[in-house]
Design an enzyme around this catalytic site. Sequence first.
Site, mmCIF file in Angstrom:
data_model
loop_
_atom_site.group_PDB
_atom_site.id
_atom_site.type_symbol
_atom_site.label_atom_id
_atom_site.label_comp_id
_atom_site.label_asym_id
_atom_site.label_seq_id
_atom_site.Cartn_x
_atom_site.Cartn_y
_atom_site.Cartn_z
ATOM 1 N N GLY A 393 7.209 1.868 -2.823
ATOM 2 C CA GLY A 393 7.691 0.522 -3.036
ATOM 3 C C GLY A 393 6.431 -0.254 -3.432
ATOM 4 O O GLY A 393 5.564 0.281 -3.357
ATOM 5 N N PRO A 394 6.417 -1.742 -3.362
ATOM 6 C CA PRO A 394 5.460 -2.530 -3.810
ATOM 7 C C PRO A 394 4.311 -2.516 -2.742
ATOM 8 O O PRO A 394 4.681 -2.120 -1.540
ATOM 9 C CB PRO A 394 6.461 -3.866 -4.082
ATOM 10 C CG PRO A 394 7.497 -3.772 -2.958
ATOM 11 C CD PRO A 394 7.983 -2.007 -3.250
ATOM 12 N N PRO A 395 3.200 -3.266 -3.197
ATOM 13 C CA PRO A 395 2.332 -3.318 -2.135
ATOM 14 C C PRO A 395 2.368 -4.441 -1.397
ATOM 15 O O PRO A 395 3.011 -5.140 -1.348
ATOM 16 C CB PRO A 395 0.927 -3.824 -3.165
ATOM 17 C CG PRO A 395 1.269 -3.546 -4.584
ATOM 18 C CD PRO A 395 3.136 -3.464 -4.715
ATOM 19 N N GLY A 396 1.915 -3.854 0.205
ATOM 20 C CA GLY A 396 2.078 -4.843 1.116
ATOM 21 C C GLY A 396 3.124 -4.925 1.920
ATOM 22 O O GLY A 396 3.238 -5.971 2.755
ATOM 23 N N VAL A 397 4.146 -3.806 1.824
ATOM 24 C CA VAL A 397 5.269 -3.814 2.696
ATOM 25 C C VAL A 397 4.910 -2.970 3.887
ATOM 26 O O VAL A 397 5.931 -2.807 4.708
ATOM 27 C CB VAL A 397 6.454 -3.256 1.772
ATOM 28 C CG1 VAL A 397 6.599 -4.213 0.641
ATOM 29 C CG2 VAL A 397 6.140 -1.879 1.290
ATOM 30 N N LYS A 399 3.551 0.453 3.837
ATOM 31 C CA LYS A 399 3.486 2.026 3.755
ATOM 32 C C LYS A 399 2.484 2.577 4.571
ATOM 33 O O LYS A 399 2.659 3.766 5.333
ATOM 34 C CB LYS A 399 3.443 2.381 2.317
ATOM 35 C CG LYS A 399 4.668 1.516 1.646
ATOM 36 C CD LYS A 399 4.836 2.239 0.172
ATOM 37 C CE LYS A 399 3.645 1.824 -0.609
ATOM 38 N NZ LYS A 399 3.310 0.420 -0.906
ATOM 39 N N THR A 400 1.146 2.270 4.373
ATOM 40 C CA THR A 400 0.295 2.958 4.918
ATOM 41 C C THR A 400 0.215 2.805 6.578
ATOM 42 O O THR A 400 -0.172 3.832 7.293
ATOM 43 C CB THR A 400 -1.374 2.548 4.333
ATOM 44 O OG1 THR A 400 -1.076 2.633 2.890
ATOM 45 C CG2 THR A 400 -2.203 3.277 4.951
ATOM 46 N N SER A 717 16.935 -2.740 -18.996
ATOM 47 C CA SER A 717 18.029 -3.419 -18.013
ATOM 48 C C SER A 717 18.525 -4.942 -18.657
ATOM 49 O O SER A 717 19.388 -5.436 -18.042
ATOM 50 C CB SER A 717 17.408 -3.555 -16.857
ATOM 51 O OG SER A 717 16.222 -4.419 -16.677
ATOM 52 N N LYS A 760 15.853 -6.306 -7.324
ATOM 53 C CA LYS A 760 16.561 -7.417 -8.166
ATOM 54 C C LYS A 760 17.396 -8.189 -7.252
ATOM 55 O O LYS A 760 17.723 -9.576 -7.502
ATOM 56 C CB LYS A 760 17.352 -6.505 -9.279
ATOM 57 C CG LYS A 760 16.406 -5.946 -10.251
ATOM 58 C CD LYS A 760 17.290 -5.111 -11.273
ATOM 59 C CE LYS A 760 16.081 -4.620 -12.237
ATOM 60 N NZ LYS A 760 16.942 -3.765 -13.265
#
Length: 845
Positions: A393-397, A399-400, A717, A760
């Site tokens: 997923g995008p950065p800063g969500v 995950k780590t 798309s 989206k």
Amino acid sequence: MIDRKYIRLGEDDEDDGFPVFFPVLSVCEEDEDFKVKEDHMQEEMPILALRNMILFPGVAMPIMVGREKSLKLIRYVEKKGVYFGAVSQRDMDVEEPDRADLYDVGVVAEIIRVLEMPDGTTTAIVQGRQRFALQEITATEPFMKGRVKLLPDILPGKNKDHEFEALVSTIQDMSLKMMELMVERPPRELILSMRRNKNPMYQINFASANISTSIAVKQELLEISKMKDRGYRLLYLLHKELQVMELKASIQMKTREEMDKQQKEYFLQQQIKTIQEELGGNINDIEVQELRTKATTMKWSSEVAETFEKELRKLERLHPQSPDYSVQMQYVQTIISLPWGVFSKDNFNLKRAQSVLDRDHFGLEKVKERIIEHLAVLKMKGDMKSPIICLYGPPGVGKTSLGKSIAESLGRKYVRISLGGLHDEAEIRGHRRTYIGAMCGRIIQSLQRAGTSNPVFVLDEIDKIDSDYKGDPSSALLEVLDPEQNNAFHDNYLDIDFDLSHVLFIATANSLSSISRPLLDRMELIDVSGYIIEEKVEIAARHLIPKQLVEHGFRKNDIKFSKKTIEKLIDDYTRESGVRTLEKQIAAVIRKITKEAAMNVVHTTKVEPSDLVTFLGAPRYTRDRYQGNGDAGVVIGLAWTSVGGEILFIETSLHRGREPKLTLTGNLGDVMKESAVIALDYIRAHSDELGISQEIFNNWQVHVHVPEGAIPKDGPSAGITMVTSLVSALTRRKVRAGIAMTGEITLRGKVLPVGGIKEKILAAKRSGITEIILCEENRKDIEEINDIYLKGLKFHYVSNINEVLKEALLEEKVIDTTDIYSFGKKTEEEKAEKVEKTEKKQRKK
């Protein structure tokens, strides 16, 4: 350096109890100048060519006579008792020298003694007298003869020259010092004789003859007439040579001290070893015994035990001073330090695990559900292979950081390695022990650090692994992340299989496109998409604001942020799917308040939306919000990037032209350009169905633009969006208010599914969109999304472009200056009028 050319004579030649050495330091008066009287000179003087040596006035030295002509000359001079000329050769390799091979200046010499050496060679002891200039060679048989002109050595005047005296004294001191620095010191008699000799010419010439330099430099000294000038030149050379000798002496002393130290340590080690053997053991045996005792407590397999014992026996045979000892010891200690059969006890309290996950992370329900499922299976079965999970997923969500929470919820140790920029396979598998400085790979190192065989192991940034000539680390990870293989992971350094099947691997990535397909197949993919604004508000209120308050010296409730403040902070100062930038902006606000408090100014205790401009300046971002649309050809598409979703305006305009042309602007990629071409070709092919005259394509040029031209855009798309925009522009039909779309188009008019649906949808909801057109095959993606994200949105699922146009376009037309159809009618009228005029002309004729 002074040459050591001393020849010791027989015992019967001793004088006053001291052996005679050469070169002989002549006992000469202080004012003796060694000149030769003119009446003692011959018209044609025998000339002896010297090789690799220079004779100076007053200096006596041995000459080893080897050439036949030179031997004849020595016999002749010894028999007649006459002087001869000693001139050095320019090239010592020339056997038959002529005038061109000799230097221009030589020295008149006399023979002191001729010695027949035990090896059959002849050595002549000669002493220089006075310099001369060689004018010509008059004969070459039976030896060389030539005419010479005597040259004087010019000393300072009769009045004492204190500068010259100091110069000579310095030269004498330096010469003596150099003798002392020689590895084999000259005889004491030679040093004493040199100290006693006060003749300045002799001191200068003796040092000149024996300094360690080239023949050319010595010849240069000989050719200097003024003794004072010769002395200064000599002093420079002596100083240079003395520095070299002192440096050599220093190096030799250090080397000798180091060797003495090593020998001393060796002897001490031998003594210690002998003493310990007498007492029943030595240090090596003690260390090995400690390792062997520790090995009895290890829970490893018989294969590991056999390997360890074999390596331990190798260690026993090595001496502690051996270079291989430390290498072998490191390997044995690495084996015994690994957590063979050591496991953390899992916490099977599912409610507690759920509360830990909910405490640290808001949302992310799918990830939490997967972890709880894993715990439930472990609780029921007792043992199972750990899953290989990939959070993308995008950065800063989060995950780590989610990995830490998972480890705490399971009650396991947590280890993490960053794979970003990793390009060497040995970083994963380790280096073979044949290499200097070899060590095990980062997988084994991390397990060694964790101390258990079942930690939660986070492989961060797995999509950013690189490869080069050293190998491909992603290929090495295939074994690590394969549940069917990782029970026998082989590290090159360890050279023993290690079981990784109990390790819970969690990989993180921003994009799956750069991960190899075989690696993706081995992982369970979980999409950790961005947060909606409501989730970000909750995360900021629950986690980010309290955390930053504590880090800045406040208590958790000292400063309040209203909900509207957080929403404005998210909308106007961040543009991300995660919350990393949001945390930075919160920290910036609190820093401003901290500054006020530190300066004893009445500081803010509640941050309102109006305060953000004061603390952070003007808003950095303006969200693309749907403001309504009354123009033909303007349609909203949905895009997805690594930092989340965005809405995308696609604009189409028409203008008259002599020939059909499609212009594309907005920094579009190749795929997006192809979508525009496909869209226009589809419309041309189905113009009758769409109510568009073919004359329009011949007389109007089409311009498609996507705003924000500085940002590169690409992907398939936007296909249905471009078709809708073109049809709207060509038919002047209005686009339905509040609608956006995404999907790929084919030449047959089919709508194909696309990715990034959740991102989206979040972008559409954030921008005020209420209706979304999607491909029918994307329905399954919507069903997997939590209802909280779908609230307030209406979806239209389509399979072909006709369904898209039916949902997106209204029958109402836009009234503007672009009257395409009147232009078409006018063209028909003009044609009819032209035909009528032609017919009239023909009738007149």
